[in-house]
Design a protein around this motif. Structure first.
Motif, short mmCIF file in Angstrom:
data_model
loop_
_atom_site.label_atom_id
_atom_site.label_comp_id
_atom_site.label_asym_id
_atom_site.label_seq_id
_atom_site.Cartn_x
_atom_site.Cartn_y
_atom_site.Cartn_z
N ALA A 23 0.88 -1.13 0.05
CA ALA A 23 -0.05 -0.04 0.03
C ALA A 23 0.87 1.17 0.02
CB ALA A 23 -0.86 -0.01 1.11
N LEU A 24 0.54 2.00 -0.91
CA LEU A 24 1.30 3.46 -1.11
C LEU A 24 0.37 4.58 -1.12
CD1 LEU A 24 3.72 2.78 -4.06
CD2 LEU A 24 4.25 2.55 -1.64
N ASN A 25 0.73 5.56 -0.23
CA ASN A 25 -0.35 6.89 -0.17
C ASN A 25 0.35 7.76 -1.20
OD1 ASN A 25 -1.48 6.11 2.18
ND2 ASN A 25 -0.17 7.12 3.34
N VAL A 26 -0.71 8.34 -2.05
CA VAL A 26 -0.33 9.12 -3.08
C VAL A 26 -1.14 10.39 -3.06
CG1 VAL A 26 0.18 7.12 -4.75
CG2 VAL A 26 -2.24 8.15 -4.64
N HIS A 27 -0.20 11.40 -3.61
CA HIS A 27 -1.10 12.91 -3.53
C HIS A 27 -2.13 13.12 -4.71
CE1 HIS A 27 -1.32 17.10 -2.78
NE2 HIS A 27 -1.08 17.47 -4.00
N ASP A 28 -1.51 12.68 -5.84
CA ASP A 28 -2.28 12.86 -7.22
C ASP A 28 -2.61 11.51 -7.81
OD1 ASP A 28 -3.18 13.21 -9.79
OD2 ASP A 28 -1.71 14.92 -10.01
N MET A 29 -3.84 11.21 -7.36
CA MET A 29 -4.30 9.81 -7.82
C MET A 29 -4.30 9.79 -9.33
SD MET A 29 -5.41 6.72 -7.01
CE MET A 29 -6.18 6.59 -5.41
N GLN A 30 -4.49 10.51 -10.05
CA GLN A 30 -4.72 10.32 -11.54
C GLN A 30 -3.33 10.08 -12.11
OE1 GLN A 30 -7.40 9.60 -13.29
NE2 GLN A 30 -8.42 9.81 -11.28
N GLY A 61 -13.30 7.00 -5.78
CA GLY A 61 -11.72 7.40 -6.31
C GLY A 61 -10.72 7.81 -5.11
N LYS A 62 -10.97 7.09 -3.89
CA LYS A 62 -9.96 7.01 -2.87
C LYS A 62 -8.94 5.98 -2.94
CE LYS A 62 -13.10 9.44 0.14
NZ LYS A 62 -13.90 9.49 1.40
N VAL A 63 -9.30 4.92 -3.69
CA VAL A 63 -8.39 3.84 -4.06
C VAL A 63 -8.33 3.35 -5.07
CG1 VAL A 63 -7.82 1.42 -3.03
CG2 VAL A 63 -8.76 3.14 -1.59
N ALA A 64 -7.01 2.80 -5.81
CA ALA A 64 -6.94 2.28 -6.97
C ALA A 64 -5.93 0.98 -6.58
CB ALA A 64 -6.32 3.13 -8.09
N ILE A 73 -0.61 -7.62 -4.98
CA ILE A 73 -1.77 -6.45 -5.44
C ILE A 73 -0.95 -4.99 -4.63
CG2 ILE A 73 -3.81 -5.27 -4.84
CD1 ILE A 73 -4.29 -7.54 -6.45
N LEU A 74 -1.00 -4.03 -5.55
CA LEU A 74 -0.34 -2.83 -5.19
C LEU A 74 -1.67 -2.05 -4.90
CD1 LEU A 74 1.76 -0.68 -4.88
CD2 LEU A 74 1.64 -0.30 -7.33
N ASP A 75 -2.03 -1.35 -3.66
CA ASP A 75 -2.93 -0.31 -3.32
C ASP A 75 -2.28 1.06 -3.48
OD1 ASP A 75 -4.85 -2.51 -3.15
OD2 ASP A 75 -4.37 -2.62 -1.00
N THR A 94 12.45 7.84 4.71
CA THR A 94 13.68 7.22 5.44
C THR A 94 13.46 5.95 5.81
OG1 THR A 94 12.25 7.98 7.50
CG2 THR A 94 13.88 9.48 6.56
N ARG A 95 12.47 5.24 5.90
CA ARG A 95 12.29 3.85 6.37
C ARG A 95 12.27 2.80 5.07
NH1 ARG A 95 13.66 4.78 10.92
NH2 ARG A 95 12.26 5.37 12.50
N ALA A 96 11.40 3.13 3.94
CA ALA A 96 11.38 2.20 2.89
C ALA A 96 12.44 2.84 1.95
CB ALA A 96 9.97 2.26 2.35
N TYR A 97 12.83 2.06 1.14
CA TYR A 97 13.87 2.15 0.26
C TYR A 97 13.28 2.33 -1.22
CZ TYR A 97 18.31 2.71 -2.38
OH TYR A 97 19.17 3.12 -3.25
N HIS A 98 12.81 1.03 -1.74
CA HIS A 98 12.41 0.95 -3.04
C HIS A 98 11.57 0.00 -3.24
CE1 HIS A 98 15.99 -1.23 -3.60
NE2 HIS A 98 15.22 -1.85 -4.69
N LEU A 99 10.77 -0.06 -4.15
CA LEU A 99 9.96 -1.34 -4.75
C LEU A 99 10.34 -1.70 -6.00
CD1 LEU A 99 7.16 -2.85 -4.70
CD2 LEU A 99 6.04 -0.79 -5.68
N ALA A 100 10.78 -3.09 -6.18
CA ALA A 100 11.73 -3.68 -7.32
C ALA A 100 10.66 -4.46 -8.15
CB ALA A 100 12.86 -4.23 -6.81
#
Length: 156
Positions: A23-30, A61-64, A73-75, A94-100
């Motif tokens: 799960a990732l929080n996003v600012h601009d869903m589109q 439109g709050k989740v994709a 699944i990537l939310d 600072t905690r998560a580095y990347h998604l591969a």
């Protein structure tokens, strides 16, 4: 003391079966939906594919939801008040580095070309290491993504 020296119950190898979702929080869903579906080619779940627990949030439109080729699944959760990415993306997380994401070696150069054609800033690479070949770049919210292939696959 951070860790107890007494025997406590633990999970053993095999208890955890797989990654259920990311799960990732996003600012601009589109922008994020475009990035993960069009740029990275992940399948967005729609209609009956959407988990029943998320149908209402998806409709609002709050989740994709996206599915990776291996079924993870990537939310994406829309957080309109999320601070914009730091202009220096190295300072954003600072905690998560990347998604591969893994890719077939014969498609690696095409993936790099797609990033460049879409003017996605490449943070690092392409690089070849003992662990494989990779290229690192950022999603619209500054989260680092890697596309990589295994070292055994680098030459063919």
């Amino acid at each position: 003391m951070l860790f107890s020296t007494t025997c406590s119950p633990t999970l053993v190898a095999g208890n955890l079966r797989r990654v259920h979702h990311i799960a990732l929080n996003v600012h601009d869903m589109q922008a994020s939906r475009h990035f993960y579906s069009t740029i990275l080619g992940l399948h967005e779940l729609t209609g009956e594919e959407v988990p029943k627990t998320l149908v209402e949030l998806v409709a609002q439109g709050k989740v994709a939801n996206f599915v990776t080729p291996d079924g993870t699944i990537l939310d994406l959760f829309w957080e309109p008040e999320l601070s914009p990415p730091n202009p220096n993306p190295l300072q954003t997380f600072t905690r998560a580095y990347h998604l591969a994401f893994d890719i077939e070696p014969q498609l690696f150069e095409r993936a790099v070309a797609v990033l460049r054609e879409n003017k996605i800033a490449i943070a690092h690479g392409p690089v070849t290491r003992p662990t494989g070949r990779g290229v690192y770049f950022y999603d619209p919210d500054g989260f680092m993504i890697e596309i990589r292939c295994d070292p055994d696959d680098v030459n063919g």
